[in-house]
Motif scaffolding. Structure first.
Motif, PDB file in Angstrom:
ATOM      1  N   GLU A 179       0.869  -1.011   0.004  1.00  0.00           N
ATOM      2  CA  GLU A 179      -0.047  -0.007   0.061  1.00  0.00           C
ATOM      3  C   GLU A 179       0.933   1.380   0.046  1.00  0.00           C
ATOM      4  OE1 GLU A 179      -2.467  -0.457   3.388  1.00  0.00           O
ATOM      5  OE2 GLU A 179      -3.737  -1.942   2.459  1.00  0.00           O
ATOM      6  N   GLN A 180       2.180   1.274   0.656  1.00  0.00           N
ATOM      7  CA  GLN A 180       2.914   2.447   0.639  1.00  0.00           C
ATOM      8  C   GLN A 180       3.402   2.551  -0.491  1.00  0.00           C
ATOM      9  OE1 GLN A 180       6.227   1.867   3.312  1.00  0.00           O
ATOM     10  NE2 GLN A 180       6.945   3.959   2.980  1.00  0.00           N
ATOM     11  N   GLN A 181       3.782   1.544  -1.309  1.00  0.00           N
ATOM     12  CA  GLN A 181       4.408   1.622  -2.584  1.00  0.00           C
ATOM     13  C   GLN A 181       3.351   2.133  -3.627  1.00  0.00           C
ATOM     14  OE1 GLN A 181       5.844  -1.973  -4.396  1.00  0.00           O
ATOM     15  NE2 GLN A 181       6.663  -1.046  -6.010  1.00  0.00           N
ATOM     16  N   GLU A 182       2.343   1.708  -3.349  1.00  0.00           N
ATOM     17  CA  GLU A 182       1.167   2.111  -4.275  1.00  0.00           C
ATOM     18  C   GLU A 182       1.029   3.874  -4.016  1.00  0.00           C
ATOM     19  OE1 GLU A 182      -2.244  -0.239  -3.633  1.00  0.00           O
ATOM     20  OE2 GLU A 182      -1.762  -1.720  -5.072  1.00  0.00           O
ATOM     21  N   ALA A 183       0.935   4.280  -2.668  1.00  0.00           N
ATOM     22  CA  ALA A 183       0.675   5.493  -2.090  1.00  0.00           C
ATOM     23  C   ALA A 183       1.776   6.249  -2.801  1.00  0.00           C
ATOM     24  CB  ALA A 183       0.551   5.543  -0.726  1.00  0.00           C
ATOM     25  N   GLU A 184       3.091   5.986  -2.891  1.00  0.00           N
ATOM     26  CA  GLU A 184       4.103   6.623  -3.232  1.00  0.00           C
ATOM     27  C   GLU A 184       4.109   6.798  -4.743  1.00  0.00           C
ATOM     28  OE1 GLU A 184       7.466   4.563  -1.898  1.00  0.00           O
ATOM     29  OE2 GLU A 184       7.543   5.342   0.136  1.00  0.00           O
ATOM     30  N   GLU A 185       3.427   5.788  -5.466  1.00  0.00           N
ATOM     31  CA  GLU A 185       3.597   5.773  -6.960  1.00  0.00           C
ATOM     32  C   GLU A 185       2.207   6.878  -6.975  1.00  0.00           C
ATOM     33  OE1 GLU A 185       2.400   1.772  -8.301  1.00  0.00           O
ATOM     34  OE2 GLU A 185       4.585   1.085  -8.026  1.00  0.00           O
ATOM     35  N   ARG A 186       1.222   6.748  -6.423  1.00  0.00           N
ATOM     36  CA  ARG A 186       0.200   7.952  -6.681  1.00  0.00           C
ATOM     37  C   ARG A 186       0.773   9.375  -6.396  1.00  0.00           C
ATOM     38  NH1 ARG A 186      -2.959   3.727  -4.285  1.00  0.00           N
ATOM     39  NH2 ARG A 186      -2.852   4.985  -2.049  1.00  0.00           N
ATOM     40  N   ARG A 187       1.248   9.390  -5.473  1.00  0.00           N
ATOM     41  CA  ARG A 187       1.899  10.683  -5.049  1.00  0.00           C
ATOM     42  C   ARG A 187       2.723  11.052  -6.139  1.00  0.00           C
ATOM     43  NH1 ARG A 187       6.350  12.978  -3.206  1.00  0.00           N
ATOM     44  NH2 ARG A 187       7.464  10.877  -3.255  1.00  0.00           N
ATOM     45  N   GLN A 188       3.833  10.393  -6.488  1.00  0.00           N
ATOM     46  CA  GLN A 188       4.692  10.554  -7.688  1.00  0.00           C
ATOM     47  C   GLN A 188       3.990  11.021  -8.824  1.00  0.00           C
ATOM     48  OE1 GLN A 188       8.019  11.047  -7.331  1.00  0.00           O
ATOM     49  NE2 GLN A 188       8.039  11.876  -9.347  1.00  0.00           N
ATOM     50  N   GLY A 189       2.749  10.073  -9.301  1.00  0.00           N
ATOM     51  CA  GLY A 189       1.903  10.358 -10.393  1.00  0.00           C
ATOM     52  C   GLY A 189       1.196  11.792 -10.141  1.00  0.00           C
ATOM     53  N   ALA A 190       0.983  12.259  -9.153  1.00  0.00           N
ATOM     54  CA  ALA A 190       0.390  13.535  -8.714  1.00  0.00           C
ATOM     55  C   ALA A 190       1.423  14.518  -9.042  1.00  0.00           C
ATOM     56  CB  ALA A 190      -0.495  13.382  -7.241  1.00  0.00           C
ATOM     57  N   ALA A 191       2.558  14.275  -8.357  1.00  0.00           N
ATOM     58  CA  ALA A 191       3.318  15.291  -8.266  1.00  0.00           C
ATOM     59  C   ALA A 191       3.978  15.489  -9.768  1.00  0.00           C
ATOM     60  CB  ALA A 191       4.728  14.912  -7.310  1.00  0.00           C
ATOM     61  N   ASP A 192       4.199  14.625 -10.778  1.00  0.00           N
ATOM     62  CA  ASP A 192       4.286  14.603 -12.026  1.00  0.00           C
ATOM     63  C   ASP A 192       3.179  15.481 -12.676  1.00  0.00           C
ATOM     64  OD1 ASP A 192       6.578  13.232 -11.674  1.00  0.00           O
ATOM     65  OD2 ASP A 192       5.757  11.539 -12.487  1.00  0.00           O
ATOM     66  N   ALA A 193       1.924  15.181 -12.357  1.00  0.00           N
ATOM     67  CA  ALA A 193       0.647  16.032 -13.045  1.00  0.00           C
ATOM     68  C   ALA A 193       0.783  17.333 -12.657  1.00  0.00           C
ATOM     69  CB  ALA A 193      -0.527  15.350 -12.445  1.00  0.00           C
ATOM     70  N   VAL A 194       1.279  17.546 -11.336  1.00  0.00           N
ATOM     71  CA  VAL A 194       1.273  19.132 -10.925  1.00  0.00           C
ATOM     72  C   VAL A 194       2.601  19.772 -11.438  1.00  0.00           C
ATOM     73  CG1 VAL A 194       1.952  20.470  -8.993  1.00  0.00           C
ATOM     74  CG2 VAL A 194       0.343  18.740  -8.600  1.00  0.00           C
ATOM     75  N   THR A 195       3.429  19.149 -11.830  1.00  0.00           N
ATOM     76  CA  THR A 195       4.619  19.721 -12.364  1.00  0.00           C
ATOM     77  C   THR A 195       4.256  19.959 -14.020  1.00  0.00           C
ATOM     78  OG1 THR A 195       6.325  18.532 -11.272  1.00  0.00           O
ATOM     79  CG2 THR A 195       6.992  19.399 -13.552  1.00  0.00           C
ATOM     80  N   ARG A 196       3.492  19.019 -14.786  1.00  0.00           N
ATOM     81  CA  ARG A 196       2.942  19.199 -15.978  1.00  0.00           C
ATOM     82  C   ARG A 196       2.025  20.289 -16.034  1.00  0.00           C
ATOM     83  NH1 ARG A 196       3.091  13.675 -16.049  1.00  0.00           N
ATOM     84  NH2 ARG A 196       0.768  13.457 -15.691  1.00  0.00           N
ATOM     85  N   ALA A 197       1.258  20.177 -15.205  1.00  0.00           N
ATOM     86  CA  ALA A 197       0.217  21.552 -15.016  1.00  0.00           C
ATOM     87  C   ALA A 197       0.861  22.834 -14.696  1.00  0.00           C
ATOM     88  CB  ALA A 197      -0.850  21.371 -14.077  1.00  0.00           C
ATOM     89  N   GLU A 198       1.894  22.683 -14.042  1.00  0.00           N
ATOM     90  CA  GLU A 198       2.456  24.256 -13.694  1.00  0.00           C
ATOM     91  C   GLU A 198       3.167  24.600 -15.111  1.00  0.00           C
ATOM     92  OE1 GLU A 198       5.858  25.933 -10.531  1.00  0.00           O
ATOM     93  OE2 GLU A 198       5.493  23.735 -10.789  1.00  0.00           O
ATOM     94  N   ARG A 199       3.892  23.646 -15.875  1.00  0.00           N
ATOM     95  CA  ARG A 199       4.664  23.854 -16.993  1.00  0.00           C
ATOM     96  C   ARG A 199       3.433  24.607 -17.935  1.00  0.00           C
ATOM     97  NH1 ARG A 199       8.635  18.952 -17.498  1.00  0.00           N
ATOM     98  NH2 ARG A 199       9.993  19.429 -15.816  1.00  0.00           N
ATOM     99  N   ALA A 200       2.518  23.936 -18.097  1.00  0.00           N
ATOM    100  CA  ALA A 200       1.467  24.175 -18.986  1.00  0.00           C
ATOM    101  C   ALA A 200       0.906  25.893 -18.550  1.00  0.00           C
ATOM    102  CB  ALA A 200       0.353  23.260 -19.240  1.00  0.00           C
ATOM    103  N   ALA A 201       0.701  25.900 -17.473  1.00  0.00           N
ATOM    104  CA  ALA A 201       0.446  27.163 -16.981  1.00  0.00           C
ATOM    105  C   ALA A 201       1.577  28.183 -17.434  1.00  0.00           C
ATOM    106  CB  ALA A 201       0.073  27.261 -15.477  1.00  0.00           C
TER     107      ALA A 201
END
Length: 312
Positions: free
Chosen positions: A271-293
């Motif tokens: 579960e921790q690994q899945e949570a870390e993967e989700r967090r990393q995915g969310a962080a990547d999405a935030v980074t992409r959104a920030e760049r797009a903005a």
């Protein structure tokens, strides 16, 4: 009973193998016999294989009697010595002496029979009443007959033994054995000589009675002491077994708890690994959104530059 050298070729002790075989419980006797015979034959010990294969499975009572002999060697030796003393005493003792020794004999036979049944039960085989009676009959035969004593001492009985019918017992006391031939009186015989001979025979009988009583009492005391020691050992063994069972149950419980803890840890790690993967995915999405903005803002600034404003 002494045995001849039973070592076959290669240093194998066929006597030892036969001893082991007759210590095997009857249900497993045949399979073990065939296994030992096959091993001897494969080693080229043809005569050993023949002797082993010729062994006959003992009855349950005979096996219990063999087990008693092997499990209680000291008590068995004293029992054999008592038998020798009794057989010698019965040749000359009077009825009262026979009755007293027979009562002691019955007590010892009963105690040994119970011990044989206990040993068989510990080995996983309960003796029914008929088998226990056969064990008692075998022990009475050992006391009454030298041949029976030798057969039991060899430790390889195949069936129960039967005591001779003419051996005195406490319930059927017979007359003395036929007296030794007495020379016919001569002219030189006198009443005093006859009295002296009777007195001497009586003295010898009394001495033999005293010796037999002493041997029986000693054997009985030693046997009872050994039975008490055996009972203490059995109680100690039972306590040890109980503690072992408790410890094993505790170990089993700890192992089960450890297994569950490992499974829970594995789930938590997953579960921790899945949570870390989700967090990393969310962080990547935030980074992409920030760049797009940022790109969108830059595009807005470019489009809204000085040259792009309308005249006032």
């Amino acid at each position: 009973m002494q045995r001849t050298d039973g070592r076959g070729s290669g240093g194998h002790d066929v006597e030892g193998l036969l001893d082991e075989l007759y210590a095997t419980p009857p249900p497993a006797f045949v399979s073990r016999r065939e296994e030992l015979a096959a091993e001897a034959k494969a080693d080229g010990r043809v005569e050993d294989a023949r002797r082993i294969h010729a062994a006959r499975r003992p009855t349950l009572a005979a096996w219990a009697a063999n087990l008693l002999l092997r499990s209680q060697p000291a008590a068995s030796q004293r029992f054999l010595e008592l038998g020798r003393a009794l057989r010698e005493a019965y040749r000359t003792l009077d009825a009262d002496g026979i009755k007293e020794l027979s009562n002691q004999r019955s007590s010892i036979v009963s105690a040994l029979s119970r011990q044989a049944a206990a040993l068989a039960r510990e080995a996983g085989h309960r003796l029914l009443d008929a088998a226990q009676q056969d064990v008692a009959s075998t022990l009475r035969a050992v006391l009454a007959d030298q041949d029976a004593a030798d057969r039991w001492a060899a430790g390889r009985l195949e069936s129960a033994l039967t005591p001779p019918a003419n051996f005195p017992s406490s319930t059927a006391v017979t007359a003395d054995a036929p007296p030794k031939p007495v020379r016919a009186p001569t002219a030189r015989s006198s009443r005093t000589g006859a009295k002296d001979e009777v007195a001497e025979r009586h003295r010898q009988r009394q001495n033999q009675l005293a010796q037999a009583r002493k041997a029986a009492a000693t054997a009985d005391q030693q046997f009872r002491r050994q039975c008490a020691e055996q009972a203490d050992a059995d109680a100690s063994l039972q306590q040890t077994c109980d503690r072992h069972d408790q410890a094993r149950q505790q170990v089993t419980a700890v192992k089960e708890q450890s297994r569950k803890a490992r499974e829970e840890l594995q789930r938590a790690e997953h579960e921790q690994q899945e949570a870390e993967e989700r967090r990393q995915g969310a962080a990547d999405a935030v980074t992409r959104a920030e760049r797009a903005a940022q790109k969108a803002a830059q595009e807005v600034e470019r489009l809204a530059g000085p040259g792009s404003h309308p005249d006032p």
